[in-house]
Design a protein around this motif. Sequence first.
Motif, PDB file in Angstrom:
ATOM      1  N   LEU A  80       0.795  -1.292  -0.011  1.00 51.25           N
ATOM      2  CA  LEU A  80      -0.047   0.058  -0.039  1.00 51.25           C
ATOM      3  C   LEU A  80       1.016   1.349   0.035  1.00 51.25           C
ATOM      4  N   GLN A  81       1.691   1.209   1.107  1.00 48.80           N
ATOM      5  CA  GLN A  81       2.586   2.449   0.909  1.00 48.80           C
ATOM      6  C   GLN A  81       3.547   2.684  -0.424  1.00 48.80           C
ATOM      7  N   GLN A  82       3.936   1.310  -0.944  1.00 49.75           N
ATOM      8  CA  GLN A  82       4.579   1.629  -2.649  1.00 49.75           C
ATOM      9  C   GLN A  82       3.541   2.064  -3.401  1.00 49.75           C
ATOM     10  N   ALA A  83       2.480   1.755  -3.422  1.00 52.45           N
ATOM     11  CA  ALA A  83       1.460   2.223  -4.481  1.00 52.45           C
ATOM     12  C   ALA A  83       1.129   3.841  -4.407  1.00 52.45           C
ATOM     13  N   LEU A  84       1.091   4.266  -2.859  1.00 54.18           N
ATOM     14  CA  LEU A  84       0.798   5.710  -2.524  1.00 54.18           C
ATOM     15  C   LEU A  84       2.041   6.602  -2.792  1.00 54.18           C
ATOM     16  N   THR A  85       3.111   5.721  -2.616  1.00 57.03           N
ATOM     17  CA  THR A  85       4.314   6.830  -2.963  1.00 57.03           C
ATOM     18  C   THR A  85       4.473   6.794  -4.656  1.00 57.03           C
ATOM     19  N   PHE A  86       4.120   5.937  -5.367  1.00 55.94           N
ATOM     20  CA  PHE A  86       4.140   6.013  -6.716  1.00 55.94           C
ATOM     21  C   PHE A  86       2.959   7.194  -7.328  1.00 55.94           C
ATOM     22  N   VAL A  87       1.920   7.429  -6.662  1.00 60.08           N
ATOM     23  CA  VAL A  87       0.796   8.067  -6.976  1.00 60.08           C
ATOM     24  C   VAL A  87       1.474   9.485  -6.531  1.00 60.08           C
ATOM     25  N   LEU A  88       1.775   9.585  -5.536  1.00 60.67           N
ATOM     26  CA  LEU A  88       2.307  11.017  -4.919  1.00 60.67           C
ATOM     27  C   LEU A  88       3.810  11.487  -5.521  1.00 60.67           C
ATOM     28  N   ALA A  89       4.730  10.628  -6.123  1.00 61.86           N
ATOM     29  CA  ALA A  89       5.880  10.857  -6.311  1.00 61.86           C
ATOM     30  C   ALA A  89       6.008  12.228  -7.264  1.00 61.86           C
ATOM     31  N   GLU A  90       5.100  12.320  -7.930  1.00 59.79           N
ATOM     32  CA  GLU A  90       5.356  13.407  -9.007  1.00 59.79           C
ATOM     33  C   GLU A  90       4.409  14.492  -8.615  1.00 59.79           C
ATOM     34  N   CYS A  91       3.887  14.859  -7.352  1.00 57.14           N
ATOM     35  CA  CYS A  91       3.086  15.776  -6.727  1.00 57.14           C
ATOM     36  C   CYS A  91       3.723  17.071  -7.537  1.00 57.14           C
ATOM     37  N   CYS A  92       2.729  17.920  -7.919  1.00 58.60           N
ATOM     38  CA  CYS A  92       2.997  19.199  -8.334  1.00 58.60           C
ATOM     39  C   CYS A  92       4.213  19.768  -9.378  1.00 58.60           C
ATOM     40  N   GLN A  93       4.609  18.374  -9.933  1.00 58.38           N
ATOM     41  CA  GLN A  93       5.648  18.678 -10.586  1.00 58.38           C
ATOM     42  C   GLN A  93       5.558  19.687 -11.946  1.00 58.38           C
ATOM     43  N   ASP A  94       4.278  19.578 -12.250  1.00 56.76           N
ATOM     44  CA  ASP A  94       4.026  20.536 -13.211  1.00 56.76           C
ATOM     45  C   ASP A  94       3.432  21.906 -12.882  1.00 56.76           C
ATOM     46  N   SER A  95       3.369  22.055 -11.658  1.00 55.22           N
ATOM     47  CA  SER A  95       3.013  23.397 -11.064  1.00 55.22           C
ATOM     48  C   SER A  95       4.079  24.347 -10.925  1.00 55.22           C
ATOM     49  N   PRO A  96       3.988  25.427 -11.181  1.00 57.72           N
ATOM     50  CA  PRO A  96       5.172  26.555 -11.134  1.00 57.72           C
ATOM     51  C   PRO A  96       5.162  26.973  -9.820  1.00 57.72           C
ATOM     52  N   GLU A  97       4.099  26.940  -8.966  1.00 54.93           N
ATOM     53  CA  GLU A  97       4.090  27.507  -7.525  1.00 54.93           C
ATOM     54  C   GLU A  97       5.082  26.306  -6.575  1.00 54.93           C
ATOM     55  N   CYS A  98       4.969  24.992  -6.946  1.00 60.23           N
ATOM     56  CA  CYS A  98       6.128  24.270  -6.318  1.00 60.23           C
ATOM     57  C   CYS A  98       7.372  24.429  -6.687  1.00 60.23           C
ATOM     58  N   ARG A  99       7.820  25.059  -7.824  1.00 54.87           N
ATOM     59  CA  ARG A  99       9.260  24.863  -8.169  1.00 54.87           C
ATOM     60  C   ARG A  99       9.901  26.375  -7.414  1.00 54.87           C
ATOM     61  N   GLU A 100       9.251  27.200  -6.952  1.00 53.53           N
ATOM     62  CA  GLU A 100       9.758  28.473  -6.409  1.00 53.53           C
ATOM     63  C   GLU A 100      10.135  28.345  -5.070  1.00 53.53           C
TER      64      GLU A 100
END
Length: 100
Positions: A80-100
Amino acid sequence: MELNDVATCLEALGNPVRLKVFRALVRSGPAGLNFGQLHERIGIPRSTLAHHLNTMVQAGVLIQERAGREVFSRVDFARLQQALTFVLAECCQDSPECRE
């Protein structure tokens, strides 16, 4: 964990009855519950419960172990942890707010 594995895990939890069973098992912790205990808590026909448990075991989100005449089901917390980590691994990668 691969995309198809994660999709299979999440698909197994995408049914309201299975999610209810899964939540009961999450609450029970690593010891899990035997079939009778689950049946009491969920209150669905035994054949229906067996079907849903089998679906989740096949998807890899539950593990079943026999102890004498009883079968215990428990959450595979590591998977379960592996699946959730996979889902959340790219959180906000395409969001300019997260890169600041």
